[in-house]
Structures are given as C-alpha cells and as structure tokens.
Design a protein around this motif. Structure first.
Motif, mmCIF file in Angstrom:
data_model
loop_
_atom_site.group_PDB
_atom_site.id
_atom_site.type_symbol
_atom_site.label_atom_id
_atom_site.label_comp_id
_atom_site.label_asym_id
_atom_site.label_seq_id
_atom_site.Cartn_x
_atom_site.Cartn_y
_atom_site.Cartn_z
ATOM 1 N N ILE A 141 0.855 -1.190 0.000
ATOM 2 C CA ILE A 141 0.000 0.000 0.000
ATOM 3 C C ILE A 141 0.890 1.239 0.000
ATOM 4 N N THR A 142 0.608 2.153 -0.893
ATOM 5 C CA THR A 142 1.411 3.379 -1.030
ATOM 6 C C THR A 142 0.492 4.586 -1.088
ATOM 7 N N ARG A 143 0.902 5.646 -0.395
ATOM 8 C CA ARG A 143 0.140 6.905 -0.413
ATOM 9 C C ARG A 143 0.738 7.819 -1.466
ATOM 10 N N ARG A 144 -0.023 8.076 -2.524
ATOM 11 C CA ARG A 144 0.436 8.980 -3.580
ATOM 12 C C ARG A 144 -0.022 10.400 -3.244
ATOM 13 N N VAL A 145 0.928 11.268 -3.015
ATOM 14 C CA VAL A 145 0.615 12.622 -2.558
ATOM 15 C C VAL A 145 0.089 13.464 -3.719
ATOM 16 N N VAL B 291 -2.842 3.475 -3.238
ATOM 17 C CA VAL B 291 -2.662 2.556 -4.365
ATOM 18 C C VAL B 291 -1.878 1.335 -3.895
ATOM 19 N N ILE B 292 -1.825 0.335 -4.757
ATOM 20 C CA ILE B 292 -0.898 -0.780 -4.540
ATOM 21 C C ILE B 292 0.260 -0.590 -5.517
ATOM 22 N N SER B 293 1.448 -0.530 -4.947
ATOM 23 C CA SER B 293 2.663 -0.364 -5.741
ATOM 24 C C SER B 293 3.450 -1.675 -5.669
ATOM 25 N N PRO B 294 4.101 -2.100 -6.773
ATOM 26 C CA PRO B 294 4.763 -3.413 -6.746
ATOM 27 C C PRO B 294 5.921 -3.497 -5.750
ATOM 28 N N PHE B 295 6.603 -2.371 -5.505
ATOM 29 C CA PHE B 295 7.695 -2.368 -4.531
ATOM 30 C C PHE B 295 7.948 -0.928 -4.101
ATOM 31 N N GLY C 57 9.190 2.598 -3.739
ATOM 32 C CA GLY C 57 9.866 3.489 -4.686
ATOM 33 C C GLY C 57 9.543 3.223 -6.146
ATOM 34 N N ALA C 58 8.608 2.313 -6.422
ATOM 35 C CA ALA C 58 8.251 2.024 -7.825
ATOM 36 C C ALA C 58 7.599 3.256 -8.454
ATOM 37 N N PRO C 59 7.818 3.476 -9.762
ATOM 38 C CA PRO C 59 7.192 4.623 -10.418
ATOM 39 C C PRO C 59 5.665 4.512 -10.406
ATOM 40 N N GLU C 60 5.005 5.667 -10.497
ATOM 41 C CA GLU C 60 3.539 5.700 -10.470
ATOM 42 C C GLU C 60 2.912 4.922 -11.631
ATOM 43 N N ASP C 61 3.659 4.777 -12.716
ATOM 44 C CA ASP C 61 3.135 4.033 -13.876
ATOM 45 C C ASP C 61 2.712 2.621 -13.497
ATOM 46 N N PHE C 62 3.326 2.074 -12.452
ATOM 47 C CA PHE C 62 3.040 0.690 -12.052
ATOM 48 C C PHE C 62 1.927 0.586 -11.011
ATOM 49 N N ASP C 63 1.387 1.726 -10.593
ATOM 50 C CA ASP C 63 0.366 1.708 -9.544
ATOM 51 C C ASP C 63 -0.884 0.954 -9.983
#
Length: 208
Positions: A5-9, A125-129, A131-137
């Motif tokens: 889980i990642t918080r995209r600001v 969002v769910i990010s693969p790892f 620091g992954a770029p937002e394109d992968f969200d």
C-alpha cells in the motif's frame, strides 16, 4: 496479491479531493476542473434531490460554488463521483481510522481508495515495490461478491493505523493555524473559516 500500500501525494491546492479521484480513476492528477463541472451538472440536473436542505445552499449557488477552484470537496462530491465513475470510493480517515464508503448501495464491482488526514486527500494505491514509479500503480480493485476487498482492505487498514500511530493527521478541532497573509494565529477549523470569511484570506499554515 503482490505489492505494498502506497500513499500517492496530491498537490495541496484546494482541489486535492478531485485530483486524487482523477488519479485513481484515470491516472490523471489534473482532472479537478472537469470533475467540478461533472458535479455541478449532476446537481443542476436534479434540483429535487439536490435541494437547499441537502446542499446547505441553494442549488444554483452550489453549482457556481463547486466550480470555484478555491473550494474544497467532501462527502456530497464523493458520492456523486462514485456514481459518475460507477465505482465505489473508500475514504479512510487517519485520525479515526474510519472508512466511509461511497456508492456502496449501487453494488458496483470495483473500488478505489482515498486517504484523508483532516485537511487533505491523497490517493491510496498498490505499488509493486517501495519506490516504484507511479506508472506501475494499481488504483482500481475488484469488489468480491461478499462486498469486501479482502486482503487489500486489510492492508489499507493496517496502513491507516500505522499513519495514525505516527500522527500523520491534523486534528481540525484543535489545531493551530497562522494566516499566511496577516500572520494572525487561529485555533481550529471554525476560527479559520471565520477569519477567512471576514478577511478573504484563505492561505493558512499549520504551526505548533
């Protein structure tokens, strides 16, 4: 399910709710003007449902108000956007760890997730790892037949609880703000709103 889980600001420009929803739905953080128009059109088209009692102001006044880029969105706007996109919107509140679900009664098959810190909305969002770029969200999740998201919901709640432990929220009843224009200090959202109304100043910074 892989990922974290990642918080995209989302930028703090009074349109964070709309741009966060735009990012989750369309991977676009600049949709606020368009989504404000969508909301105004929806409200204007059904004055019976969107009455003054419901909106807190006359229908036509609200329609002009919501299209002002300085104005914030909340529950009314989220419920309209859930129906517009035909997806549930889950809004997690860090201070209370509560999740408000919009569009639930329509039983939509997909859901997106927001996080709210008392003043500001960001995208979850769910990010693969890390620091992954937002394109992968991954921003849109299937709602299973039993109406939960299962493991994703559990991950989101754990994330929110962790943010609460770190006090990553603003207590809007008791926080202290300084007016960025005249440097006057105010306490709580109520005093800030009164100062803004009296002076037209809307640029506040939190201070402790």
């Amino acid at each position: 399910m892989e990922g974290i889980i990642t918080r995209r600001v989302i930028p703090s420009d009074n349109s964070c709710l709309f741009n966060a929803v735009g990012y989750l739905m369309d991977h676009d953080k600049t949709k606020a003007p368009e989504l404000r128009q969508v909301i105004a059109a929806t409200v204007a088209s059904d004055p019976e449902k969107y009455s003054e009692a419901f909106l807190g102001k006359p229908n036509e006044v609200y329609c002009a108000w919501i299209q002002d880029s300085e104005k914030w969105g909340g529950a009314i706007e989220l419920s309209i956007l859930a129906d517009y996109y035909e997806r549930e919107i889950a809004a997690y509140d860090i201070q209370t760890t509560r999740c408000d679900l919009y569009g639930q009664e329509m039983r939509y098959s997909e859901r997106v997730m927001l996080v709210y810190d008392g003043l500001h909305y960001d995208a979850l969002v769910i990010s693969p790892f890390e620091g992954a770029p937002e394109d992968f969200d991954q921003t849109i999740f299937e709602v299973p037949k039993d109406r939960t998201i299962g493991p994703i919901e559990a991950l989101a709640l754990n994330f929110i609880k962790e943010q609460q432990r770190k006090r990553k929220y603003t207590d809007t009843a008791n926080f202290t703000l300084r007016c960025g224009v005249c440097q006057i200090g105010v306490v709580g959202q109520k005093e800030a709103a009164e100062h803004a109304q009296a002076t037209g100043h809307v640029n506040f910074q939190e201070y402790r």
